[in-house]
Design an enzyme around this catalytic site. Structure first.
Site, PDB file in Angstrom:
ATOM      1  N   TYR A  43      -0.324   3.431 -12.336  1.00 17.63           N
ATOM      2  CA  TYR A  43      -0.529   3.333 -10.891  1.00 17.63           C
ATOM      3  C   TYR A  43       0.494   2.430 -10.224  1.00 17.63           C
ATOM      4  O   TYR A  43       1.096   1.558 -10.854  1.00 17.63           O
ATOM      5  CB  TYR A  43      -1.926   2.783 -10.584  1.00 17.63           C
ATOM      6  CG  TYR A  43      -2.070   1.319 -10.975  1.00 17.63           C
ATOM      7  CD1 TYR A  43      -1.805   0.292 -10.065  1.00 17.63           C
ATOM      8  CD2 TYR A  43      -2.448   0.958 -12.268  1.00 17.63           C
ATOM      9  CE1 TYR A  43      -1.920  -1.046 -10.433  1.00 17.63           C
ATOM     10  CE2 TYR A  43      -2.565  -0.366 -12.643  1.00 17.63           C
ATOM     11  CZ  TYR A  43      -2.301  -1.370 -11.720  1.00 17.63           C
ATOM     12  OH  TYR A  43      -2.397  -2.684 -12.098  1.00 17.63           O
ATOM     13  N   PHE A  54       2.029  -4.052  -3.842  1.00 20.75           N
ATOM     14  CA  PHE A  54       1.347  -5.272  -4.292  1.00 20.75           C
ATOM     15  C   PHE A  54       1.021  -5.261  -5.784  1.00 20.75           C
ATOM     16  O   PHE A  54       0.693  -6.299  -6.357  1.00 20.75           O
ATOM     17  CB  PHE A  54       0.065  -5.526  -3.487  1.00 20.75           C
ATOM     18  CG  PHE A  54      -0.941  -4.406  -3.539  1.00 20.75           C
ATOM     19  CD1 PHE A  54      -1.816  -4.283  -4.601  1.00 20.75           C
ATOM     20  CD2 PHE A  54      -1.010  -3.473  -2.519  1.00 20.75           C
ATOM     21  CE1 PHE A  54      -2.745  -3.259  -4.656  1.00 20.75           C
ATOM     22  CE2 PHE A  54      -1.941  -2.443  -2.550  1.00 20.75           C
ATOM     23  CZ  PHE A  54      -2.809  -2.330  -3.633  1.00 20.75           C
ATOM     24  N   ASP A  55       1.096  -4.100  -6.432  1.00 21.71           N
ATOM     25  CA  ASP A  55       0.817  -4.052  -7.872  1.00 21.71           C
ATOM     26  C   ASP A  55       1.308  -2.738  -8.458  1.00 21.71           C
ATOM     27  O   ASP A  55       1.313  -1.706  -7.772  1.00 21.71           O
ATOM     28  CB  ASP A  55      -0.686  -4.196  -8.123  1.00 21.71           C
ATOM     29  CG  ASP A  55      -1.013  -4.530  -9.580  1.00 21.71           C
ATOM     30  OD1 ASP A  55      -0.071  -4.883 -10.320  1.00 21.71           O
ATOM     31  OD2 ASP A  55      -2.182  -4.451  -9.963  1.00 21.71           O
ATOM     32  N   ILE A  72     -12.164  -0.867  -8.242  1.00 22.94           N
ATOM     33  CA  ILE A  72     -12.716  -0.628  -6.912  1.00 22.94           C
ATOM     34  C   ILE A  72     -13.361   0.757  -6.863  1.00 22.94           C
ATOM     35  O   ILE A  72     -12.985   1.666  -7.599  1.00 22.94           O
ATOM     36  CB  ILE A  72     -11.631  -0.763  -5.820  1.00 22.94           C
ATOM     37  CG1 ILE A  72     -10.464   0.197  -6.071  1.00 22.94           C
ATOM     38  CG2 ILE A  72     -11.157  -2.199  -5.722  1.00 22.94           C
ATOM     39  CD1 ILE A  72      -9.420   0.173  -4.971  1.00 22.94           C
ATOM     40  N   TYR A  81     -11.132  -3.505  -1.158  1.00 22.22           N
ATOM     41  CA  TYR A  81     -11.514  -4.919  -1.287  1.00 22.22           C
ATOM     42  C   TYR A  81     -12.214  -5.456  -0.042  1.00 22.22           C
ATOM     43  O   TYR A  81     -12.469  -6.658   0.059  1.00 22.22           O
ATOM     44  CB  TYR A  81     -10.286  -5.762  -1.626  1.00 22.22           C
ATOM     45  CG  TYR A  81      -9.728  -5.436  -2.992  1.00 22.22           C
ATOM     46  CD1 TYR A  81     -10.358  -5.885  -4.149  1.00 22.22           C
ATOM     47  CD2 TYR A  81      -8.596  -4.640  -3.124  1.00 22.22           C
ATOM     48  CE1 TYR A  81      -9.860  -5.557  -5.406  1.00 22.22           C
ATOM     49  CE2 TYR A  81      -8.093  -4.308  -4.376  1.00 22.22           C
ATOM     50  CZ  TYR A  81      -8.733  -4.771  -5.507  1.00 22.22           C
ATOM     51  OH  TYR A  81      -8.247  -4.438  -6.753  1.00 22.22           O
ATOM     52  N   PHE A 124      -2.548   4.272  -3.273  1.00 25.49           N
ATOM     53  CA  PHE A 124      -2.200   4.222  -4.683  1.00 25.49           C
ATOM     54  C   PHE A 124      -1.597   5.554  -5.132  1.00 25.49           C
ATOM     55  O   PHE A 124      -2.140   6.618  -4.834  1.00 25.49           O
ATOM     56  CB  PHE A 124      -3.440   3.958  -5.554  1.00 25.49           C
ATOM     57  CG  PHE A 124      -4.019   2.585  -5.426  1.00 25.49           C
ATOM     58  CD1 PHE A 124      -3.564   1.546  -6.223  1.00 25.49           C
ATOM     59  CD2 PHE A 124      -5.023   2.329  -4.510  1.00 25.49           C
ATOM     60  CE1 PHE A 124      -4.110   0.269  -6.110  1.00 25.49           C
ATOM     61  CE2 PHE A 124      -5.583   1.077  -4.390  1.00 25.49           C
ATOM     62  CZ  PHE A 124      -5.123   0.034  -5.191  1.00 25.49           C
TER      63      PHE A 124
END
Length: 225
Positions: free
Chosen positions: A138, A148-149, A173, A199, A217
């Site tokens: 991902y 962010f990731d 999530i 979140y 994502f």
């Protein structure tokens, strides 16, 4: 009805062998309508089960035998009690309006809080079921494009490794849990997840995710076990 004996012991009620549905069904079959109304157990079985908490059901079960408020043969079914209470036309209209609003709110709450765009069809024959182990690559970013990731980039000489977890169990999530259970092995997709299923109001400050952020994502379902 006064000779009714308890169906389960307190120890049995606390175990997994007695479900909420079992308890509600038994209380509706055994308890008087006034008792059911007092404990908010009147109405359709499925609706009561959905909102009831097991500790409260266990307490109601105990009180039923303490007060001996058992059902009599001339009482209407528990599912019809609410309709009888709204015999006054004005009250019935209010009740119908409240029921309609509540139903609309519930339907809205059940609407998916994500969208999925398939970018590559998979080769698998089935999506994962709740509790299956899945492996996922991902990359996550904010609506402004800021990443962010990600776990798709190699770290030094190490090849990238997918994230492995049991899907549908709350390890990630909700947007991920729900979306991944619609994908098949090898499928790639872009997920746009609303804050409610991401979140929410808290965000993740350490990851650079502000409160109430819609997240995007790019995911690949590598494997299902």
């Amino acid at each position: 009805m006064s000779q009714i004996e308890p169906k389960w012991t307190v120890e049995e009620l606390g175990g997994d062998g007695v479900s909420k549905k079992d308890l509600v069904a038994y209380l509706q079959e055994t308890g008087a309508n006034d008792f059911l109304v007092a404990h908010k157990l009147n109405g359709k079985l499925t609706s009561v089960v959905k909102t009831a908490k097991k500790p409260a059901l266990i307490e109601a079960y105990k009180q039923l035998f303490e007060t001996k408020q058992f059902r009599t043969s001339d009482e209407i079914p528990a599912s019809e009690v609410k309709k009888e209470k709204a015999a006054d036309p004005e009250e019935e209209t209010k009740q119908e309006g409240a029921d309609s609003s509540g139903k609309a709110a519930l339907e809205k709450a059940d609407e998916p809080k994500y969208t999925k765009k398939v970018t590559k069809k998979g080769s698998g024959s089935r999506p994962p079921a709740k509790g299956d182990r899945v492996s996922v690559f991902y990359t996550g970013r904010l609506e402004n494009g800021k990443e962010f990731d990600s776990n798709v980039k190699a770290k030094g000489r190490k090849a990238p490794t997918p994230l492995v977890f049991k899907v549908g169990t709350g390890r990630v999530i909700r947007g991920w849990d729900e979306a991944l259970m619609t994908m098949v092995k090898g499928e790639k997709a872009t997920l746009t997840i609303q804050p409610e299923w991401a979140y929410g109001q808290r965000g993740v400050e350490t990851a650079g995710i502000p409160p109430n952020s819609t997240l995007i994502f790019d995911v690949e379902l590598v494997d299902i076990e």
